[in-house]
Write an enzyme that holds these catalytic residues in place. Structure first.
Site, PDB file in Angstrom:
ATOM      1  N   GLY A   1      -2.909   6.707  -0.458  1.00 40.19           N
ATOM      2  CA  GLY A   1      -2.364   5.702  -1.343  1.00 40.19           C
ATOM      3  C   GLY A   1      -2.471   4.338  -0.674  1.00 40.19           C
ATOM      4  CB  CYS A   2      -3.256   0.934  -1.915  1.00 44.42           C
ATOM      5  SG  CYS A   2      -2.217   0.847  -3.390  1.00 44.42           S
TER       6      CYS A   2
END
EC number: 1.2.1.38
Length: 342
Positions: free
Chosen positions: A148-149
């Site tokens: 996930g960013c």
């Protein structure tokens, strides 16, 4: 050698970012692009900023001949991604940008994403795609799960500190701001310009954000014990960027030295001089992550700040970095462009 590449879900933001990056790669050729509702359209119709590129027409996934593909990027929503990947050829190299293969424990996936995992065979072979910490595993993998960013940004700031034991593991506060593109391209009322601009709000308050599953998994693995961070994400009215501010207990100079040592030689991680703070402006459109450390006025406390572009280093750039390793290419190929400024 030219590697033929397919991108599934090319009509989303991460799909478009993959096209932008791969179009400049010296040995990757985009051979297939898929979309669902936009199948049959040209990429230039969906994303006019890519009009100068000669790209395949968007098609349905079932129309792609995967026997002619060397590596496939899967930029589809979670749940959809696992179903699609389970049906792809077992020998095909895949980089998945969804959340479906990030969590090693199927029960953890069901807890954070609300549905059982239906591709357990693939889930057990997936390698977590935080490149700087799983480089050798990624190079040997068939299936890589992009992080996930938000999870990537927080880990770049904190992971070496947890590994080296230079901070109090029970006193970690992570305050994170993410640009609106992190929510994807689907129409959402709260993301309309009139509702988002000139405002700034916290969301997923109190430990409900799904990327906490990644923090729990990775920080606990590194520490050899349970580590839970206090985490609040905020939505900022910007198109790109993440700024993560971590408040920790520990000696600020030692923390800076730890991060500088951990990232020595890393092409995409820049640890700034002590006391300097990064900005999302300075990494926009690039695969770089900037990290700053400052001492707090309270003795024995420090502030660690990390900035990256959520669509590049936080997602599609990281995916390309991993694909380079999987196909035996130089890890930096297609990724050394300078940030956009202003």
């Amino acid at each position: 050698m030219t590697h033929k590449i397919a991108i599934l879900g090319a009509s989303g933001y991460t799909g478009a970012e993959l096209v932008r990056l791969i179009s400049q790669h010296p040995s990757f050729e985009i051979a297939a692009l898929s979309a669902d509702r936009k199948a049959g359209m040209e990429m230039s119709q969906v994303f006019p900023h890519l009009r100068h590129l000669d790209m395949p027409t968007l098609c349905k996934i079932g129309e792609i001949d995967f026997s002619q593909i060397d590596l496939c990027f899967c930029a589809l929503p979670h749940k959809t991604s696992q179903e699609v990947i389970a049906a792809l050829p077992k020998t095909l190299k895949i980089v998945d940008l969804s959340a479906d293969f990030r969590l090693r424990d199927p029960a953890a996936y069901e807890k954070w994403y609300g549905n059982p995992h239906n591709a357990l065979e693939q889930q057990t072979e997936a390698v977590y795609g935080l490149t700087e910490f799983y480089r050798n595993d990624i190079a040997a993998a068939r299936l890589v799960a992009g992080t996930g960013c938000n999870a990537a940004t927080g880990q770049f700031a904190l992971r070496p500190l947890i590994a080296d034991g230079v901070i109090d593991l029970d006193e970690i506060i992570l305050d994170l701001k993410c640009a609106v593109s992190g929510a994807g391209r689907s129409l959402k009322e709260g993301l309309l310009h009139a509702e988002l601009s000139e405002g700034y709000n916290a969301y997923a308050i109190g430990g409900t954000h799904r990327h906490l599953g990644e923090f729990d998994q990775e920080f606990s693995k590194v520490a050899g014990r349970a580590v839970k961070v206090q985490f609040t994400p905020h939505l900022m009215p910007a198109n790109r960027g993440i700024l993560a501010t971590a408040y920790v207990k520990g000696d600020a100079q030692h923390i800076h030295e730890c991060l500088a040592a951990a990232y020595t030689g890393e092409p995409f991680i820049e640890v700034l001089p002590f006391g300097e703070a990064p900005s999302t402006h300075h990494v926009r459109g690039s695969n770089f992550c900037h990290i700053g450390v400052a001492a707090d006025r309270i003795e024995g406390r420090a502030i660690v700040i990390a900035a990256l572009d959520n669509l590049t280093k936080g997602s599609s750039g990281q995916a390309l970095q991993n694909a380079n390793l999987m196909l035996g290419e130089d890890e930096t190929s297609g990724l050394m462009m300078a940030p956009l400024f202003p």
